[in-house]
Design a protein around this motif. Structure first.
Motif, PDB file in Angstrom:
ATOM      1  N   GLU A 128       0.873  -1.288  -0.076  1.00  0.00           N
ATOM      2  CA  GLU A 128       0.068   0.127   0.072  1.00  0.00           C
ATOM      3  C   GLU A 128       0.842   1.325  -0.097  1.00  0.00           C
ATOM      4  O   GLU A 128       2.154   1.251   0.302  1.00  0.00           O
ATOM      5  CB  GLU A 128      -0.906  -0.062   1.298  1.00  0.00           C
ATOM      6  CG  GLU A 128      -0.135  -0.142   2.610  1.00  0.00           C
ATOM      7  CD  GLU A 128      -0.044  -1.420   3.061  1.00  0.00           C
ATOM      8  OE1 GLU A 128       0.183  -1.473   4.195  1.00  0.00           O
ATOM      9  OE2 GLU A 128      -0.024  -2.215   2.328  1.00  0.00           O
ATOM     10  N   GLU A 129       0.423   2.470  -0.421  1.00  0.00           N
ATOM     11  CA  GLU A 129       1.098   3.609  -0.286  1.00  0.00           C
ATOM     12  C   GLU A 129       1.219   4.312   1.089  1.00  0.00           C
ATOM     13  O   GLU A 129       0.437   3.974   2.046  1.00  0.00           O
ATOM     14  CB  GLU A 129       0.246   4.774  -1.151  1.00  0.00           C
ATOM     15  CG  GLU A 129      -0.323   4.577  -2.504  1.00  0.00           C
ATOM     16  CD  GLU A 129       1.074   4.644  -3.398  1.00  0.00           C
ATOM     17  OE1 GLU A 129       2.228   5.762  -2.774  1.00  0.00           O
ATOM     18  OE2 GLU A 129       1.356   3.915  -4.156  1.00  0.00           O
ATOM     19  N   SER A 130       2.505   4.425   1.426  1.00  0.00           N
ATOM     20  CA  SER A 130       2.949   4.779   2.739  1.00  0.00           C
ATOM     21  C   SER A 130       4.225   5.500   2.495  1.00  0.00           C
ATOM     22  O   SER A 130       5.168   5.255   1.708  1.00  0.00           O
ATOM     23  CB  SER A 130       3.155   3.490   3.476  1.00  0.00           C
ATOM     24  OG  SER A 130       3.590   4.007   4.568  1.00  0.00           O
ATOM     25  N   GLU A 131       4.679   6.254   3.513  1.00  0.00           N
ATOM     26  CA  GLU A 131       5.790   7.103   3.685  1.00  0.00           C
ATOM     27  C   GLU A 131       6.843   6.144   4.366  1.00  0.00           C
ATOM     28  O   GLU A 131       7.941   6.642   4.382  1.00  0.00           O
ATOM     29  CB  GLU A 131       5.741   8.457   4.228  1.00  0.00           C
ATOM     30  CG  GLU A 131       4.727   9.344   3.423  1.00  0.00           C
ATOM     31  CD  GLU A 131       5.201   9.731   2.010  1.00  0.00           C
ATOM     32  OE1 GLU A 131       6.621  10.030   1.921  1.00  0.00           O
ATOM     33  OE2 GLU A 131       4.711   9.640   0.950  1.00  0.00           O
ATOM     34  N   GLU A 132       6.298   5.325   5.032  1.00  0.00           N
ATOM     35  CA  GLU A 132       7.310   4.334   5.883  1.00  0.00           C
ATOM     36  C   GLU A 132       8.560   3.833   4.999  1.00  0.00           C
ATOM     37  O   GLU A 132       8.247   3.422   3.661  1.00  0.00           O
ATOM     38  CB  GLU A 132       6.571   3.173   6.536  1.00  0.00           C
ATOM     39  CG  GLU A 132       5.426   3.487   7.579  1.00  0.00           C
ATOM     40  CD  GLU A 132       6.077   3.856   8.685  1.00  0.00           C
ATOM     41  OE1 GLU A 132       7.302   3.571   9.018  1.00  0.00           O
ATOM     42  OE2 GLU A 132       5.632   4.576   9.571  1.00  0.00           O
ATOM     43  N   PRO A 133       9.698   3.730   5.525  1.00  0.00           N
ATOM     44  CA  PRO A 133      11.037   3.316   4.978  1.00  0.00           C
ATOM     45  C   PRO A 133      10.847   1.697   4.995  1.00  0.00           C
ATOM     46  O   PRO A 133      11.431   1.255   4.108  1.00  0.00           O
ATOM     47  CB  PRO A 133      11.968   3.946   5.641  1.00  0.00           C
ATOM     48  CG  PRO A 133      11.512   3.847   7.066  1.00  0.00           C
ATOM     49  CD  PRO A 133      10.104   4.154   6.847  1.00  0.00           C
ATOM     50  N   TYR A 134      10.042   1.181   5.748  1.00  0.00           N
ATOM     51  CA  TYR A 134       9.969  -0.292   5.940  1.00  0.00           C
ATOM     52  C   TYR A 134       9.503  -0.976   4.680  1.00  0.00           C
ATOM     53  O   TYR A 134       8.373  -0.419   4.175  1.00  0.00           O
ATOM     54  CB  TYR A 134       9.122  -0.714   7.090  1.00  0.00           C
ATOM     55  CG  TYR A 134       9.978  -0.172   8.162  1.00  0.00           C
ATOM     56  CD1 TYR A 134      11.268  -0.756   8.877  1.00  0.00           C
ATOM     57  CD2 TYR A 134       9.639   0.981   8.913  1.00  0.00           C
ATOM     58  CE1 TYR A 134      11.777  -0.197   9.974  1.00  0.00           C
ATOM     59  CE2 TYR A 134      10.022   1.287  10.181  1.00  0.00           C
ATOM     60  CZ  TYR A 134      11.256   1.056  10.595  1.00  0.00           C
ATOM     61  OH  TYR A 134      12.022   1.378  11.628  1.00  0.00           O
ATOM     62  N   ILE A 135       9.705  -1.975   4.381  1.00  0.00           N
ATOM     63  CA  ILE A 135       9.148  -2.849   2.970  1.00  0.00           C
ATOM     64  C   ILE A 135       7.938  -3.166   3.284  1.00  0.00           C
ATOM     65  O   ILE A 135       7.049  -3.013   2.587  1.00  0.00           O
ATOM     66  CB  ILE A 135      10.003  -3.623   2.186  1.00  0.00           C
ATOM     67  CG1 ILE A 135      11.342  -2.663   1.802  1.00  0.00           C
ATOM     68  CG2 ILE A 135       9.511  -4.388   1.345  1.00  0.00           C
ATOM     69  CD1 ILE A 135      12.427  -3.743   1.185  1.00  0.00           C
ATOM     70  N   PHE A 136       7.984  -3.976   4.345  1.00  0.00           N
ATOM     71  CA  PHE A 136       6.623  -4.904   4.637  1.00  0.00           C
ATOM     72  C   PHE A 136       5.786  -4.204   5.570  1.00  0.00           C
ATOM     73  O   PHE A 136       6.238  -3.945   6.884  1.00  0.00           O
ATOM     74  CB  PHE A 136       7.114  -6.111   5.297  1.00  0.00           C
ATOM     75  CG  PHE A 136       8.102  -6.993   4.278  1.00  0.00           C
ATOM     76  CD1 PHE A 136       7.437  -7.649   2.933  1.00  0.00           C
ATOM     77  CD2 PHE A 136       9.162  -7.214   4.593  1.00  0.00           C
ATOM     78  CE1 PHE A 136       8.327  -8.334   2.161  1.00  0.00           C
ATOM     79  CE2 PHE A 136      10.122  -7.859   3.759  1.00  0.00           C
ATOM     80  CZ  PHE A 136       9.453  -8.354   2.376  1.00  0.00           C
ATOM     81  N   LEU A 137       4.581  -4.051   5.207  1.00  0.00           N
ATOM     82  CA  LEU A 137       3.455  -3.085   6.038  1.00  0.00           C
ATOM     83  C   LEU A 137       2.270  -4.059   6.332  1.00  0.00           C
ATOM     84  O   LEU A 137       2.223  -4.936   5.750  1.00  0.00           O
ATOM     85  CB  LEU A 137       3.053  -2.045   5.210  1.00  0.00           C
ATOM     86  CG  LEU A 137       4.404  -1.141   4.808  1.00  0.00           C
ATOM     87  CD1 LEU A 137       3.741  -0.045   4.209  1.00  0.00           C
ATOM     88  CD2 LEU A 137       4.769  -0.485   5.990  1.00  0.00           C
ATOM     89  N   ASP A 138       1.408  -3.639   7.123  1.00  0.00           N
ATOM     90  CA  ASP A 138       0.353  -4.297   7.734  1.00  0.00           C
ATOM     91  C   ASP A 138      -0.938  -4.415   6.937  1.00  0.00           C
ATOM     92  O   ASP A 138      -1.906  -4.678   7.275  1.00  0.00           O
ATOM     93  CB  ASP A 138       0.044  -3.917   9.171  1.00  0.00           C
ATOM     94  CG  ASP A 138      -0.264  -2.634   9.356  1.00  0.00           C
ATOM     95  OD1 ASP A 138      -0.475  -1.824   8.301  1.00  0.00           O
ATOM     96  OD2 ASP A 138      -0.565  -2.162  10.711  1.00  0.00           O
ATOM     97  N   GLY A 139      -0.794  -3.551   5.878  1.00  0.00           N
ATOM     98  CA  GLY A 139      -2.441  -3.446   5.249  1.00  0.00           C
ATOM     99  C   GLY A 139      -2.838  -1.951   5.303  1.00  0.00           C
ATOM    100  O   GLY A 139      -3.845  -1.652   4.726  1.00  0.00           O
ATOM    101  N   TYR A 140      -2.473  -1.363   6.587  1.00  0.00           N
ATOM    102  CA  TYR A 140      -2.829   0.104   6.948  1.00  0.00           C
ATOM    103  C   TYR A 140      -1.767   1.028   6.712  1.00  0.00           C
ATOM    104  O   TYR A 140      -1.742   2.119   7.340  1.00  0.00           O
ATOM    105  CB  TYR A 140      -3.358   0.063   8.259  1.00  0.00           C
ATOM    106  CG  TYR A 140      -4.645  -0.898   8.518  1.00  0.00           C
ATOM    107  CD1 TYR A 140      -5.763  -0.707   8.150  1.00  0.00           C
ATOM    108  CD2 TYR A 140      -4.444  -2.181   9.003  1.00  0.00           C
ATOM    109  CE1 TYR A 140      -6.952  -1.411   8.210  1.00  0.00           C
ATOM    110  CE2 TYR A 140      -5.392  -3.156   9.221  1.00  0.00           C
ATOM    111  CZ  TYR A 140      -6.759  -2.704   8.735  1.00  0.00           C
ATOM    112  OH  TYR A 140      -8.009  -3.492   8.963  1.00  0.00           O
ATOM    113  N   GLY A 141      -0.658   0.630   6.287  1.00  0.00           N
ATOM    114  CA  GLY A 141       0.494   1.537   6.027  1.00  0.00           C
ATOM    115  C   GLY A 141       1.678   1.642   7.239  1.00  0.00           C
ATOM    116  O   GLY A 141       2.108   2.428   7.074  1.00  0.00           O
ATOM    117  N   GLN A 142       1.157   0.799   7.880  1.00  0.00           N
ATOM    118  CA  GLN A 142       2.169   0.734   9.289  1.00  0.00           C
ATOM    119  C   GLN A 142       3.235  -0.710   9.123  1.00  0.00           C
ATOM    120  O   GLN A 142       2.779  -1.603   8.538  1.00  0.00           O
ATOM    121  CB  GLN A 142       1.403   0.728  10.485  1.00  0.00           C
ATOM    122  CG  GLN A 142       0.450   1.779  10.621  1.00  0.00           C
ATOM    123  CD  GLN A 142       1.090   2.975  10.949  1.00  0.00           C
ATOM    124  OE1 GLN A 142       2.262   3.249  11.482  1.00  0.00           O
ATOM    125  NE2 GLN A 142       0.621   3.996   9.872  1.00  0.00           N
TER     126      GLN A 142
END
Length: 194
Positions: A85-99
């Motif tokens: 999903e779209e996210s500003e997080e630098p982490y590759i793997f996210l939880d479906g809510y961008g975290q």
């Protein structure tokens, strides 16, 4: 090897979550990364051009670099391009809510897929660490030098890898054949006839 193939084949890769889960399991299976390093993997850690993955290990705070197999690189790209999903997080793997994913979430994802694959693990632990153990065991079975296995696992202390060597030896015991009864000259020797 069969364990990993069966597990990977059981994960659907059509949904964004499936692409993410498959990629994380593939990284654990093919690179032997710890759960904490998978959950904290950032874009800056993956160099697609040079085919390497480079990061500071969470557990030891020691820099680590591994080759990035094409299969893993392709899976990471597929997840980033078609699942993340779209996210500003630098982490590759996210939880479906961008975290970012927590370590225990990554471990639970591995355990869930192992269970869903129908693989019998008996009393052994069944999370992502099982894939790390399988990775190490495969290297040992392929007679990869101990120091190379230790480096691949990111172990700083030389004795840290001994657990995996012991595990590989124990798993080989299950493959032992029964000793056949003595015959011929050896049987005569044992019976005192020589």
């Amino acid at each position: 090897m069969l364990f990993r193939s069966r597990l990977l084949d059981s994960i659907e890769t059509i949904t964004p979550q499936g692409k993410r889960d498959y990629t994380m399991v593939l990284i654990a299976a093919r690179l032997g990364l710890r759960v904490s390093d998978i959950s904290k993997l950032c874009f800056e850690n993956v160099d697609f051009d040079r085919s390497i993955i480079k990061f500071i290990q969470f557990k030891t705070s020691v820099p680590h670099q591994l080759p990035l197999p094409k299969e893993v690189a392709d899976s990471i790209r597929d997840y980033i391009d078609n699942g993340r999903e779209e996210s500003e997080e630098p982490y590759i793997f996210l939880d479906g809510y961008g975290q970012p994913l927590a370590n225990h979430t990554v471990s639970n994802i591995g355990a869930r897929h192992i269970k869903n694959s129908g693989i019998e693990i008996g009393e052994r632990k069944g999370g992502m660490h099982a894939l790390r153990t399988s990775f190490a065991s495969q290297l040992i079975e392929e007679k990869i030098p101990y120091d190379v296995v230790r480096y691949a696992l990111g172990h700083v202390h030389p004795n840290s890898t001994r657990h995996y060597v012991q595990f590989a030896l124990e798993s080989l015991r299950a493959c032992c054949l029964e000793v056949p009864p003595p015959s011929g000259l050896f049987k005569k020797y044992l019976e005192g006839g020589m």
